[in-house]
Motif scaffolding. Structure first.
Motif, PDB file in Angstrom:
ATOM      1  N   SER A   1       0.833  -1.208   0.000  1.00  0.00           N
ATOM      2  CA  SER A   1       0.000   0.000   0.000  1.00  0.00           C
ATOM      3  C   SER A   1       0.864   1.253   0.000  1.00  0.00           C
ATOM      4  CB  SER A   1      -0.922  -0.010   1.232  1.00  0.00           C
ATOM      5  OG  SER A   1      -1.785  -1.131   1.205  1.00  0.00           O
ATOM      6  N   GLU A   2       1.965   1.223   0.754  1.00  0.00           N
ATOM      7  CA  GLU A   2       2.842   2.405   0.821  1.00  0.00           C
ATOM      8  C   GLU A   2       3.457   2.708  -0.536  1.00  0.00           C
ATOM      9  OE1 GLU A   2       6.722   3.936   3.403  1.00  0.00           O
ATOM     10  OE2 GLU A   2       6.171   1.827   3.363  1.00  0.00           O
ATOM     11  N   TYR A   3       3.935   1.658  -1.234  1.00  0.00           N
ATOM     12  CA  TYR A   3       4.541   1.882  -2.542  1.00  0.00           C
ATOM     13  C   TYR A   3       3.495   2.385  -3.544  1.00  0.00           C
ATOM     14  CZ  TYR A   3       6.980   0.987  -6.894  1.00  0.00           C
ATOM     15  OH  TYR A   3       7.547   1.127  -8.122  1.00  0.00           O
ATOM     16  N   ASN A   4       2.287   1.789  -3.532  1.00  0.00           N
ATOM     17  CA  ASN A   4       1.241   2.215  -4.451  1.00  0.00           C
ATOM     18  C   ASN A   4       0.837   3.667  -4.193  1.00  0.00           C
ATOM     19  OD1 ASN A   4       1.174  -0.234  -5.748  1.00  0.00           O
ATOM     20  ND2 ASN A   4      -0.422  -1.082  -4.445  1.00  0.00           N
ATOM     21  N   GLN A   5       0.781   4.079  -2.925  1.00  0.00           N
ATOM     22  CA  GLN A   5       0.429   5.468  -2.611  1.00  0.00           C
ATOM     23  C   GLN A   5       1.446   6.432  -3.214  1.00  0.00           C
ATOM     24  OE1 GLN A   5      -2.242   6.790  -1.192  1.00  0.00           O
ATOM     25  NE2 GLN A   5      -1.430   8.827  -1.448  1.00  0.00           N
ATOM     26  N   ARG A   6       2.738   6.132  -3.024  1.00  0.00           N
ATOM     27  CA  ARG A   6       3.767   7.033  -3.556  1.00  0.00           C
ATOM     28  C   ARG A   6       3.751   7.053  -5.080  1.00  0.00           C
ATOM     29  NH1 ARG A   6       8.832   5.054  -2.134  1.00  0.00           N
ATOM     30  NH2 ARG A   6       8.019   3.172  -1.529  1.00  0.00           N
ATOM     31  N   LEU A   7       3.519   5.881  -5.720  1.00  0.00           N
ATOM     32  CA  LEU A   7       3.483   5.832  -7.175  1.00  0.00           C
ATOM     33  C   LEU A   7       2.311   6.647  -7.713  1.00  0.00           C
ATOM     34  CD1 LEU A   7       4.538   4.711  -9.842  1.00  0.00           C
ATOM     35  CD2 LEU A   7       3.114   2.680  -9.484  1.00  0.00           C
ATOM     36  N   SER A   8       1.130   6.540  -7.081  1.00  0.00           N
ATOM     37  CA  SER A   8      -0.030   7.304  -7.552  1.00  0.00           C
ATOM     38  C   SER A   8       0.197   8.805  -7.392  1.00  0.00           C
ATOM     39  CB  SER A   8      -1.285   6.866  -6.787  1.00  0.00           C
ATOM     40  OG  SER A   8      -1.218   7.239  -5.411  1.00  0.00           O
ATOM     41  N   GLU A   9       0.861   9.227  -6.318  1.00  0.00           N
ATOM     42  CA  GLU A   9       1.145  10.654  -6.122  1.00  0.00           C
ATOM     43  C   GLU A   9       2.113  11.170  -7.173  1.00  0.00           C
ATOM     44  OE1 GLU A   9       0.646  10.673  -1.235  1.00  0.00           O
ATOM     45  OE2 GLU A   9       2.616  10.883  -2.155  1.00  0.00           O
ATOM     46  N   ARG A  10       3.168  10.381  -7.453  1.00  0.00           N
ATOM     47  CA  ARG A  10       4.150  10.836  -8.441  1.00  0.00           C
ATOM     48  C   ARG A  10       3.540  10.928  -9.834  1.00  0.00           C
ATOM     49  NH1 ARG A  10       7.631   7.136  -5.593  1.00  0.00           N
ATOM     50  NH2 ARG A  10       7.494   5.650  -7.309  1.00  0.00           N
ATOM     51  N   ARG A  11       2.668   9.988 -10.172  1.00  0.00           N
ATOM     52  CA  ARG A  11       2.068  10.034 -11.510  1.00  0.00           C
ATOM     53  C   ARG A  11       1.093  11.203 -11.643  1.00  0.00           C
ATOM     54  NH1 ARG A  11       1.039   3.637 -13.143  1.00  0.00           N
ATOM     55  NH2 ARG A  11       3.171   3.274 -13.892  1.00  0.00           N
ATOM     56  N   ALA A  12       0.290  11.464 -10.602  1.00  0.00           N
ATOM     57  CA  ALA A  12      -0.611  12.608 -10.653  1.00  0.00           C
ATOM     58  C   ALA A  12       0.177  13.902 -10.779  1.00  0.00           C
ATOM     59  CB  ALA A  12      -1.489  12.635  -9.396  1.00  0.00           C
ATOM     60  N   MET A  13       1.293  14.019 -10.035  1.00  0.00           N
ATOM     61  CA  MET A  13       2.111  15.223 -10.109  1.00  0.00           C
ATOM     62  C   MET A  13       2.767  15.357 -11.481  1.00  0.00           C
ATOM     63  SD  MET A  13       3.100  17.954  -8.592  1.00  0.00           S
ATOM     64  CE  MET A  13       2.791  17.707  -6.859  1.00  0.00           C
ATOM     65  N   ALA A  14       3.149  14.230 -12.120  1.00  0.00           N
ATOM     66  CA  ALA A  14       3.746  14.288 -13.447  1.00  0.00           C
ATOM     67  C   ALA A  14       2.753  14.842 -14.466  1.00  0.00           C
ATOM     68  CB  ALA A  14       4.222  12.896 -13.867  1.00  0.00           C
ATOM     69  N   VAL A  15       1.477  14.418 -14.389  1.00  0.00           N
ATOM     70  CA  VAL A  15       0.454  14.946 -15.300  1.00  0.00           C
ATOM     71  C   VAL A  15       0.252  16.438 -15.045  1.00  0.00           C
ATOM     72  CG1 VAL A  15      -1.982  14.814 -15.932  1.00  0.00           C
ATOM     73  CG2 VAL A  15      -0.675  12.709 -15.559  1.00  0.00           C
ATOM     74  N   ARG A  16       0.172  16.844 -13.775  1.00  0.00           N
ATOM     75  CA  ARG A  16       0.002  18.267 -13.453  1.00  0.00           C
ATOM     76  C   ARG A  16       1.159  19.091 -14.014  1.00  0.00           C
ATOM     77  NH1 ARG A  16       1.790  22.083  -9.992  1.00  0.00           N
ATOM     78  NH2 ARG A  16       0.271  23.610  -9.195  1.00  0.00           N
ATOM     79  N   ASN A  17       2.404  18.624 -13.792  1.00  0.00           N
ATOM     80  CA  ASN A  17       3.556  19.379 -14.273  1.00  0.00           C
ATOM     81  C   ASN A  17       3.539  19.517 -15.791  1.00  0.00           C
ATOM     82  OD1 ASN A  17       4.466  19.661 -11.664  1.00  0.00           O
ATOM     83  ND2 ASN A  17       5.891  17.939 -11.774  1.00  0.00           N
ATOM     84  N   TYR A  18       3.084  18.460 -16.499  1.00  0.00           N
ATOM     85  CA  TYR A  18       3.038  18.536 -17.960  1.00  0.00           C
ATOM     86  C   TYR A  18       2.009  19.565 -18.415  1.00  0.00           C
ATOM     87  CZ  TYR A  18       2.610  17.185 -22.835  1.00  0.00           C
ATOM     88  OH  TYR A  18       2.598  17.198 -24.197  1.00  0.00           O
TER      89      TYR A  18
END
Length: 380
Positions: A307-324
């Protein structure tokens, strides 16, 4: 001195680890990054005191005994480039400390004291084998260019032929260790390394180093995304028709667009693929002529993994879309938020996607859970 078969077998073992890591590169890539670090530990120099004594006093020298101090503090400063999850290139400066010895000689009668220290530069290929998302086994093999300086002092008739001497040469090195990711911006390593060193007696000896390192990736850590955002409803009723011929101001209408994670990112990656950029470009085209108030980006994962790894992965991907959307498409940053929900909001049902072990069928069944939702509230 360490025997040559032992050194060769260890070197072959580490080479095998590096080759296995290279073979896996195409299977599970990770974003690349630069890093720097510092290593401190204890060195043990494997001197051949007899060879060094005869080099200074002559081949006919007879020695009654030796007194040696071969341990000292070693350190290393390094920079590296992590190509992917399995392979990195690393180089830096090292200091292996100092080793001392005293030889009591009967022919010639006296004592000979010597000290040797080695410093230089190294370049290593570092292979890593992940055991968990944060814990990895390391192996390294490389070359170093070291300079060994020696100083000798004699008493009685034991007069050194070369009181001061130095030698520079390129040799090999190898090692193994463990690595743990404390945070995305700091890692800790425990390693054992062996340096093959040339000394001024035209011979070679080994220097073993046991060390602890701190590693600092550059630009790898993501800033936390805002967590408290009012959720927009998935579907809103259309505005009631107005009897008057003059149109009233339109009420904000929410709209949701859901992107498959596989269309945006490679497996286990957070960098947007060219196909994903085209999908996001098409999405921004639909916003032309829209007075949007907010854009809310939510990252989701399936239930496989911790769960911890999935939480961090989902946050990084959402932030990557926002930054783009902000940096490439020019959308207003203050109106866009990004959060990660990990595996907490699946759209699949457990009775349909049965199982916990990762299989090809289960990964395919859970595909709808791996997504990025973009909710837009605005008026045309």
């Amino acid at each position: 001195m360490i025997s040559r078969p032992s050194s060769t077998s260890r070197l072959l073992g580490l080479s095998t680890l590096a080759l296995l890591s290279t073979a896996a590169l195409a299977q599970t890539p990770l974003p690349s990054y630069y890093y720097g670090g510092v290593s401190v530990g204890q060195s043990q120099t494997r001197l051949d005191e007899g060879e060094l004594t005869r080099h200074q006093l002559g081949a006919a020298t007879e020695v009654a005994g030796f007194d040696s101090d071969e341990r000292d503090t070693a350190y290393r400063l390094f920079l590296g480039y992590q190509f992917n999850r399995f392979m990195a290139l690393e180089g830096g400066y090292f200091d292996l400390g100092e080793a001392r010895f005293t030889a009591d000689t009967t022919v010639p009668l006296g004592t000979l004291s010597g000290k040797l220290k080695t410093r230089g530069w190294h370049l290593d290929l570092v292979g890593s084998l992940p055991v968990t998302p944060r814990f990895s086994v390391l192996g390294r093999i490389g070359a170093h260019h070291g300079k060994t300086k020696a100083e000798y002092v004699g008493t009685g008739l034991a007069v050194p032929a070369f009181p001061e001497a130095s030698k520079s040469k390129t040799n090999y090195k190898y090692g193994a260790g463990l690595q743990y990711e404390i945070t995305p911006a700091m890692l800790v390593r425990g390693e054992w390394e062996r340096y093959r060193v040339s000394h001024v007696a035209d011979g070679r000896h080994n220097v073993d180093v046991a060390s602890v390192s701190l590693v600092f990736p550059f630009g790898r850590a993501m800033q936390p995304a805002p967590r408290q955002v009012a959720a927009a409803p998935d579907v809103a009723p259309p505005p009631a028709p107005m009897p008057a011929p003059v149109a009233a101001p339109a009420e904000p209408v929410p709209q949701r667009v859901s992107f498959s994670a596989e269309s945006l990112f490679g497996f286990d990656q957070e960098q947007i693929r060219p196909e994903g950029r085209r999908d996001l470009d098409a999405f921004t085209q639909t916003l032309q002529g829209t007075q949007y108030e907010t854009i809310r980006i939510t990252g989701h994962t399936d239930r496989l993994g911790s769960s911890e790894y999935n939480q961090r992965l989902s946050e990084r991907r959402a932030m990557a879309v926002r930054n783009y959307l902000v940096t490439t498409r020019g959308l207003e940053a203050s109106r866009i938020t990004a959060i990660g929900m990990g595996e907490t909001q699946p759209v699949t049902r457990p009775e349909v996607c049965v199982g916990e072990r990762r299989t090809a069928a289960l990964v395919a069944c859970l595909q709808p859970d791996r997504r990025v939702d973009v909710d837009v509230t605005g008026t045309r």
